[in-house]
Scaffold this motif. Structure first.
Motif, PDB file in Angstrom:
ATOM      1  N   ALA A 242      48.147   1.010  -5.260  1.00 19.74           N
ATOM      2  CA  ALA A 242      48.771   0.419  -6.445  1.00 19.74           C
ATOM      3  C   ALA A 242      48.266   1.073  -7.727  1.00 19.74           C
ATOM      4  O   ALA A 242      49.040   1.369  -8.644  1.00 19.74           O
ATOM      5  N   MET A 243      46.954   1.325  -7.805  1.00 21.74           N
ATOM      6  CA  MET A 243      46.410   1.957  -9.004  1.00 21.74           C
ATOM      7  C   MET A 243      46.870   3.409  -9.117  1.00 21.74           C
ATOM      8  O   MET A 243      47.124   3.903 -10.222  1.00 21.74           O
ATOM      9  N   ALA A 244      46.989   4.106  -7.979  1.00 24.61           N
ATOM     10  CA  ALA A 244      47.471   5.485  -8.014  1.00 24.61           C
ATOM     11  C   ALA A 244      48.925   5.543  -8.468  1.00 24.61           C
ATOM     12  O   ALA A 244      49.309   6.402  -9.277  1.00 24.61           O
ATOM     13  N   ALA A 245      49.747   4.614  -7.977  1.00 24.22           N
ATOM     14  CA  ALA A 245      51.153   4.588  -8.385  1.00 24.22           C
ATOM     15  C   ALA A 245      51.296   4.172  -9.838  1.00 24.22           C
ATOM     16  O   ALA A 245      52.102   4.743 -10.589  1.00 24.22           O
ATOM     17  N   GLY A 246      50.497   3.183 -10.279  1.00 28.23           N
ATOM     18  CA  GLY A 246      50.606   2.733 -11.659  1.00 28.23           C
ATOM     19  C   GLY A 246      50.142   3.764 -12.666  1.00 28.23           C
ATOM     20  O   GLY A 246      50.727   3.895 -13.747  1.00 28.23           O
ATOM     21  N   SER A 247      49.099   4.526 -12.330  1.00 31.09           N
ATOM     22  CA  SER A 247      48.582   5.530 -13.257  1.00 31.09           C
ATOM     23  C   SER A 247      49.404   6.801 -13.258  1.00 31.09           C
ATOM     24  O   SER A 247      49.211   7.650 -14.145  1.00 31.09           O
ATOM     25  N   SER A 248      50.308   6.975 -12.303  1.00 34.82           N
ATOM     26  CA  SER A 248      51.099   8.206 -12.244  1.00 34.82           C
ATOM     27  C   SER A 248      52.040   8.348 -13.432  1.00 34.82           C
ATOM     28  O   SER A 248      52.511   9.459 -13.705  1.00 34.82           O
ATOM     29  N   ARG A 249      52.298   7.259 -14.154  1.00 38.23           N
ATOM     30  CA  ARG A 249      53.128   7.345 -15.350  1.00 38.23           C
ATOM     31  C   ARG A 249      52.314   7.807 -16.562  1.00 38.23           C
ATOM     32  O   ARG A 249      52.830   7.814 -17.682  1.00 38.23           O
ATOM     33  N   LEU A 250      51.025   8.146 -16.340  1.00 36.08           N
ATOM     34  CA  LEU A 250      50.149   8.727 -17.362  1.00 36.08           C
ATOM     35  C   LEU A 250      49.886   7.767 -18.507  1.00 36.08           C
ATOM     36  O   LEU A 250      49.654   8.179 -19.645  1.00 36.08           O
ATOM     37  N   ILE A 251      49.936   6.468 -18.215  1.00 32.22           N
ATOM     38  CA  ILE A 251      49.549   5.414 -19.150  1.00 32.22           C
ATOM     39  C   ILE A 251      48.567   4.525 -18.404  1.00 32.22           C
ATOM     40  O   ILE A 251      48.926   3.903 -17.397  1.00 32.22           O
ATOM     41  N   LEU A 252      47.329   4.460 -18.892  1.00 32.19           N
ATOM     42  CA  LEU A 252      46.240   3.869 -18.120  1.00 32.19           C
ATOM     43  C   LEU A 252      45.934   2.425 -18.469  1.00 32.19           C
ATOM     44  O   LEU A 252      45.089   1.818 -17.815  1.00 32.19           O
ATOM     45  N   ILE A 253      46.559   1.854 -19.487  1.00 30.96           N
ATOM     46  CA  ILE A 253      46.153   0.538 -19.960  1.00 30.96           C
ATOM     47  C   ILE A 253      46.384  -0.532 -18.899  1.00 30.96           C
ATOM     48  O   ILE A 253      45.555  -1.427 -18.696  1.00 30.96           O
ATOM     49  N   GLN A 254      47.505  -0.447 -18.164  1.00 29.11           N
ATOM     50  CA  GLN A 254      47.785  -1.457 -17.142  1.00 29.11           C
ATOM     51  C   GLN A 254      46.797  -1.332 -15.983  1.00 29.11           C
ATOM     52  O   GLN A 254      46.292  -2.337 -15.462  1.00 29.11           O
ATOM     53  N   THR A 255      46.499  -0.105 -15.572  1.00 32.87           N
ATOM     54  CA  THR A 255      45.543   0.102 -14.490  1.00 32.87           C
ATOM     55  C   THR A 255      44.157  -0.395 -14.882  1.00 32.87           C
ATOM     56  O   THR A 255      43.450  -1.017 -14.085  1.00 32.87           O
ATOM     57  N   MET A 256      43.745  -0.130 -16.121  1.00 32.28           N
ATOM     58  CA  MET A 256      42.453  -0.605 -16.600  1.00 32.28           C
ATOM     59  C   MET A 256      42.409  -2.131 -16.612  1.00 32.28           C
ATOM     60  O   MET A 256      41.388  -2.740 -16.288  1.00 32.28           O
ATOM     61  N   SER A 257      43.503  -2.768 -17.003  1.00 37.31           N
ATOM     62  CA  SER A 257      43.553  -4.232 -17.019  1.00 37.31           C
ATOM     63  C   SER A 257      43.409  -4.807 -15.610  1.00 37.31           C
ATOM     64  O   SER A 257      42.686  -5.793 -15.401  1.00 37.31           O
ATOM     65  N   MET A 258      44.081  -4.192 -14.628  1.00 39.56           N
ATOM     66  CA  MET A 258      43.978  -4.675 -13.255  1.00 39.56           C
ATOM     67  C   MET A 258      42.564  -4.495 -12.712  1.00 39.56           C
ATOM     68  O   MET A 258      42.033  -5.371 -12.022  1.00 39.56           O
ATOM     69  N   CYS A 259      41.929  -3.363 -13.042  1.00 38.36           N
ATOM     70  CA  CYS A 259      40.546  -3.149 -12.585  1.00 38.36           C
ATOM     71  C   CYS A 259      39.603  -4.162 -13.239  1.00 38.36           C
ATOM     72  O   CYS A 259      38.688  -4.675 -12.583  1.00 38.36           O
ATOM     73  N   LEU A 260      39.822  -4.454 -14.516  1.00 31.01           N
ATOM     74  CA  LEU A 260      38.978  -5.443 -15.189  1.00 31.01           C
ATOM     75  C   LEU A 260      39.148  -6.821 -14.572  1.00 31.01           C
ATOM     76  O   LEU A 260      38.163  -7.550 -14.357  1.00 31.01           O
ATOM     77  N   LEU A 261      40.382  -7.201 -14.254  1.00 32.03           N
ATOM     78  CA  LEU A 261      40.624  -8.501 -13.625  1.00 32.03           C
ATOM     79  C   LEU A 261      39.962  -8.580 -12.251  1.00 32.03           C
ATOM     80  O   LEU A 261      39.377  -9.613 -11.884  1.00 32.03           O
TER      81      LEU A 261
END
Length: 540
Positions: A242-261
């Motif tokens: 999920a993190m690899a697919a989400g970060s593939s759009r080259l915008i990291l804010i959503q991935t960082m939020s999921m990791c923080l949660l």
């Protein structure tokens, strides 16, 4: 027989005490000093060291670079932003740390920027800096003063609540996160509109909310050691995909939020921080942030190519290998290219956005007058029933268009983050900032009181988690924040009706208090056990 009867005669009370006391003392080993005062002395030394390092940095900015005003403004904003956190970690504020988390984000989006952001310090006058500092101080103090009376006294925990517990709930959460992972891979492959059609935006919002709630609940159960080995492997595999697919759009804010949660959920469940994971994730995000600019140059040759970029699951290893190589080459680039790129701290800055609005309004450009807030109510309507409804990003785009930073066509491919603070000033000026402080103080105070004493996996506890995840999104405007929160609440209500069941509240599921949470940062001071005394032999 006579000798035997003499040896089995009951002993006098004094002799019995002498014989039993050493044995009883030897059986109970002295416990580790978890709450030993030495821990608090270690905490004090840690805090003093941190404050000393910060003061040294501030003094260097003030006198070494001759920027005394910037150092004073930054230090003042940081101290005021940390007041709710200090109240919570010392136990004076009860409940979930909703406002403390929201205000803590202002330490790096505004406070540190006074000292660190060179682009702001070179182009902004002292009058603008003083006004920004005073506005931030008034906003933070007002929100804290209104919030604090709500959280001074603890609320008794209920005896029975609806909670996510048991193997069925765990299976449902893993299924939800599996659906979220599949959706992320579908979106990365560019097949979202082809599969979901006009309902794609609604499905995307629901899936993001479902992913945030499920990953927090799963990591909380993982921290409590309630997941089997197969479930742990399954979830970790899904999380990486999920993190690899989400970060593939080259915008990291959503991935960082999921990791923080996920880290927050695991910490509250295990009652200790996963230091190994943190030391692995933070450098990884720093590297990805440095290399994403080169990746954007390779993949986003135009706005149309950005929208048409596709990445299939089997292309992930090659894509991220190239990304990491570009990140490692970042230090060898030309100085001209290096200056064009902002580091991670500059990327989260919102101070320049507020100063930019203050320099233009109301001198050359009038205030918006509340037009961005008119998009709040239409943004929560489901698009499947209202196809022409206003987008949640309309308020963000409206500010960018009003101040001439973007055209209407440019907002289709690029979004500029403004945040609640700059939006309030863009609409009404200083009265808007003060009104925002009152509204947020009342809302976070009520929400903290509403969720106080409820377990994390209950409906109200997960409602607090939703608010904490929204508070972390510092670039949200009001319509975007309300829309994301409302969709998550609707999904949470459905989960409560279908998957939660009434059950007694276990003490282990309650939220840690502030002092208990802060103790997890300090290793316990273990005292050396006393030597085991030998039992005295009785004289006959």
């Amino acid at each position: 027989m006579e000798a035997l009867s003499d040896s089995t005669e009951p002993l006098p009370p004094t002799e019995r005490r002498r014989a039993v006391r050493p044995v009883a003392r030897a059986r109970t080993a002295r416990p580790a000093a978890i709450s030993h005062p030495g821990n608090f002395r270690a905490l004090q030394r840690t805090l003093i060291t941190g404050v000393g390092l910060y003061l040294a940095f501030a003094l260097y900015i003030a006198f070494g670079k001759d920027q005394l005003l910037e150092a004073v403004c930054g230090t003042t904003v940081i101290l005021l932003a940390l007041i709710p956190t200090i109240l919570w970690v010392t136990g004076r504020a009860k409940g979930y740390p909703l406002l403390p988390l929201f205000c803590f984000c202002y330490t790096y989006t505004f406070g540190i920027q006074f000292l660190w952001n060179v682009s702001i310090l070179r182009s902004v006058g002292h009058g603008d800096l003083i006004f920004a500092c005073l506005s931030l101080c008034a906003f933070l103090l007002l929100a804290t003063a209104i919030w604090y009376p709500f959280v001074r006294k603890a609320r008794p925990a209920p005896r029975t609540v609806r909670m996510l517990e048991g193997t069925k709930a765990t299976g449902a959460l893993l299924t939800f996160f599996f659906l979220y992972t599949v959706f992320q891979m579908i979106e990365a492959a560019g097949q979202g509109w082809a599969i979901f059609g006009t309902a794609f935006s609604l499905v995307r919002s629901l899936m993001y909310s479902l992913g945030a709630l499920s990953t927090f609940a799963i990591c909380y159960s993982l921290g409590q050691r309630k997941l089997s080995s197969s479930a742990q492997i399954f979830y970790i595999t899904l999380f990486v995909l999920a993190m690899a697919a989400g970060s593939s759009r080259l915008i990291l804010i959503q991935t960082m939020s999921m990791c923080l949660l996920s880290i927050l959920g695991f910490t509250l469940g295990r009652k200790s921080l996963p230091w190994k994971v943190i030391f692995l994730v933070v450098p990884l995000f720093v590297l990805l942030n440095y290399g994403k600019y080169s990746m954007r140059e390779l993949t986003w040759t135009s706005s149309q190519s950005r929208m048409e970029f596709r990445l299939m699951p089997w292309e992930y290893p090659r894509f991220y290998a190239l990304w990491m190589s570009k990140s490692l080459e970042y230090g060898n680039e030309k100085p001209k290219t290096f200056e064009k790129r902002a580091d991670l701290l500059d990327r989260v800055s919102l101070l320049q956005m507020f100063i930019f609005i203050h320099q233009l309004s109301p001198r050359t450009i009038p205030f918006i007058g509340g037009e961005t807030y008119s998009a709040i109510l239409p943004s929560i309507l489901p698009r499947i029933f209202f196809p022409n409804k206003v987008s949640a990003l309309e308020s963000t785009n409206l500010i960018s268009i009003h101040y001439g930073l973007q055209s209407r066509e440019a907002t289709n491919t690029t979004t500029i983050g403004w945040g609640l603070f700059a939006e309030a000033f863009a609409n009404f000026g200083t009265p808007g900032i003060l009104s925002l402080g009152v509204i947020l103080g009342l809302f976070f105070g009520w929400a903290t009181r509403f969720t106080m004493g409820y377990p994390i996996l209950s409906a109200r506890g997960l409602f607090a988690v939703v608010l904490m995840s929204t508070a972390f999104q510092t670039e949200y405007t009001a319509a975007t924040a309300v829309s994301a929160t409302f969709q998550a609440i609707v999904l949470l209500a459905l989960m409560s009706l279908v998957f939660m069941r009434p059950m007694p509240v276990p003490a282990s599921s309650l939220l840690m208090s502030g002092p208990e949470f802060i103790k997890q940062f300090i290793p316990p001071r273990r005292s050396r056990p006393r030597p085991r005394p030998r039992p005295r032999r009785l004289s006959m």
